[in-house]
Design an enzyme around this catalytic site. Sequence first.
Site, PDB file in Angstrom:
ATOM      1  N   CYS B 156      31.841  10.731  19.641  1.00  0.00           N
ATOM      2  CA  CYS B 156      31.488  11.903  20.322  1.00  0.00           C
ATOM      3  C   CYS B 156      32.204  13.196  19.875  1.00  0.00           C
ATOM      4  CB  CYS B 156      31.775  11.561  21.916  1.00  0.00           C
ATOM      5  SG  CYS B 156      31.424  10.100  22.231  1.00  0.00           S
ATOM      6  N   HIS B 296      33.815  17.487  28.419  1.00  0.00           N
ATOM      7  CA  HIS B 296      33.627  16.383  27.928  1.00  0.00           C
ATOM      8  C   HIS B 296      32.588  15.593  28.631  1.00  0.00           C
ATOM      9  CE1 HIS B 296      32.885  13.095  25.063  1.00  0.00           C
ATOM     10  NE2 HIS B 296      33.390  12.195  25.667  1.00  0.00           N
ATOM     11  N   GLU B 307      40.148  13.573  31.969  1.00  0.00           N
ATOM     12  CA  GLU B 307      39.895  15.119  31.778  1.00  0.00           C
ATOM     13  C   GLU B 307      40.168  16.048  32.621  1.00  0.00           C
ATOM     14  OE1 GLU B 307      35.904  15.985  30.172  1.00  0.00           O
ATOM     15  OE2 GLU B 307      36.480  17.851  29.134  1.00  0.00           O
ATOM     16  N   LYS B 328      26.178  17.664  29.952  1.00  0.00           N
ATOM     17  CA  LYS B 328      25.608  16.294  29.578  1.00  0.00           C
ATOM     18  C   LYS B 328      24.774  15.829  31.119  1.00  0.00           C
ATOM     19  CE  LYS B 328      28.955  14.273  26.646  1.00  0.00           C
ATOM     20  NZ  LYS B 328      30.203  15.338  26.653  1.00  0.00           N
ATOM     21  N   HIS B 333      24.438  11.800  27.142  1.00  0.00           N
ATOM     22  CA  HIS B 333      25.345  12.115  26.230  1.00  0.00           C
ATOM     23  C   HIS B 333      24.755  11.705  24.816  1.00  0.00           C
ATOM     24  CE1 HIS B 333      29.008  11.550  24.067  1.00  0.00           C
ATOM     25  NE2 HIS B 333      29.656  10.702  24.885  1.00  0.00           N
ATOM     26  N   PHE B 392      35.076   7.639  21.251  1.00  0.00           N
ATOM     27  CA  PHE B 392      35.555   6.349  21.050  1.00  0.00           C
ATOM     28  C   PHE B 392      36.496   6.207  19.622  1.00  0.00           C
ATOM     29  CE2 PHE B 392      32.127   3.156  22.576  1.00  0.00           C
ATOM     30  CZ  PHE B 392      32.266   3.391  23.812  1.00  0.00           C
TER      31      PHE B 392
END
Lengths: 283, 404
Positions: B156, B296, B307, B328, B333, B392
């Site tokens: 991402c 994010h 976050e 998002k 996403h 990831f």
Amino acid sequence: MPDGCSEDNGAERNPPLIATQSSSFAAATVKCPIAGIGTLRADADQLVKLRRQPGVRAGKPFSPAFLKHADDQTVAAVAVVAQTIAKQGWDDRSFRDWGVVAAPILFGRFGNEAALRRFVSEGAWGISPHMIPHHSLHAVAGTISQAWQIHGPNFGISGGPGAAAEAFLVAATMVSENNLPGLWLVLTGFDPEYIPEKGAGKPTQPTTCLAAALALTPDNPSAGLPSLRVGCETQHQDDPHSSDFSLRALVNHLECKGNDGHGQWRMPGGVDFDWQIEAETQR
Amino acid sequence: MSGSDVCITGVGAATPLGHAYRTIADNLLAGRSGVRRITAFPVDDHPSQVAGVVAEIPSPVSIAAADFAALPKIDQLALWCCATALEDAGWWKNRAVVRVGIVLGTAADWSALWETDGLRGGTQIYEPQQHLESVVHRTRRRLQLSGPGVSVSAACASGNYALALARRWLRMGWVDVCLAGGCDMAVTPMTVAGFGNLRALSRRNDDPAAASRPFDADRDGFVVGEGGAMFVLEPMASARKRSARIYAKVAGCGASSDAFHMVIPSSDPQPAIAAVRQALVDARVDPADVDYVNAHATSTAVGDVAEAKVLETIFESSIERIPVSSTKSMTGHLLTGAAAVEALACIIAMDQQAAPPTINLDHPDPECNLCHVPHQAQQRAIRTTISNSFGFGGSNTCLVLQAA
């Protein structure tokens, strides 16, 4: 002599190693010491062993489950970094703020083939939850970062046949920023190409996983280390000294010539890309 | 202005909220959801059945519609985004006289090819492919670009890495102009199944538009999406010289790794904090001077809270007044396309002087105690934005964009 260093292979596989005179370094050229180099060739049986124990880190073995779900190229990548660290006597060294750039070639084909078959026969529930984390392009760099507690940037490059050449460009870009104490550049791929045999869980012919690891450090003229030089400029005419760049050629070169010599190879797509590894202490 | 300043002069995008800058801006600021029930393939046995899906991608003017329609979806997306960005920047007709590079954030190049082909009964996964080009080189060849091309993948976070590398190439003199961003067409049967079986996706299948709810106490996972954005980057000096429209200055980039787990964010916020701090230092921006944060925040229980802790640490007391939203909630996403599309959201925020909302934020999670922008956009003076993208593999990145 390592595999692939016979006269016959050397002539066929190694690109011409020419003098440092370069015709295509008009734009910025990046030069950095190579603090450590490692290569690895692993056949199927060796990959099984390396998956259980790819080496040691900080003097201790890996957990046998660490690479349980990893792709074979990730296994080879972790093993070649472990071997390079051992060879350099860096067991106690911290790589905490280093970066990791990993460029596998046609990554994840074995896992994708198995997943595809299971999806067709079992539907959505047949897809392993490990599929995306461990068979996506970021997985090799992410696993190395996790293995050695490396907290600098980590990412994957390309995944395609031109991965190795793209990785050199990106590694040079990262090193040129001069804000990392070091960068692991790790290249992996199969030779010959891994073609799965349908439903058999193995390749159609024996294949070897190749891996190379270069520990790059920012420019330090007093270090007396072999160095890597990368430049990039579009060329509009053929250069007789250029030839196709490949992981196989690189591994052969590193194994046969050690740290000495020069390579000038061509990147896919018409962009020329020069790199040179020179042992400055021997000049 | 510094001689090394790099700016964005062109934008090309295809997202669940539209394919044109104006349409995307209007939908983003109106708080519209692009999340729908998936209809492109059967999803009855999938745990998650909703996604942010792009409508049919139009053919760029340079490519015959029939030829374009025959291309793989990821090729269509990359071509559309790159060609429209070059056109928007005013470089399309003159692209042959400058070295145009391309740095593409993408992850599913080969696996997408194998999946699409395999599910149609094809056998490409069983055939040699060393001779095939990757999507970045196909795009480069079709658009007749003469600079270098690479693809980067940090899940991402890929798009932020692409922008950072492109900025560096410009400073190194390797290119005159550089396309950078991220594209992903991940709404495929196996990807949706893989994330679903990872228990990462929302199962709010009966109410697609309400499924993506970052920071909301009732969130139950993220909604996968597809699309991307590509930007034209060039030196600020040359952009000013040719009187180009300057969308934003690429002011700062930061990156770090958790080195913790391939999927789960680290419980230690320090690595992510380091990435944000590095970006702010690179941009020479005091945290208190940030006007908008595009988080994010994917709508997962662990990630959103992690976050929020990072933002609280970075911004200290200023966190009470700096608007934070997750777009998002509207797009889903977009995985490797996410960072680039969220950079676009920051550009829109500066252009329209409005912070985009987090829709579906009905009951803010008390552990995410931020200055939210719930439901509706907020008009504000916005000159400096940051966009976080964590991926990831433990990748943390932050991008600072500023009005020029």
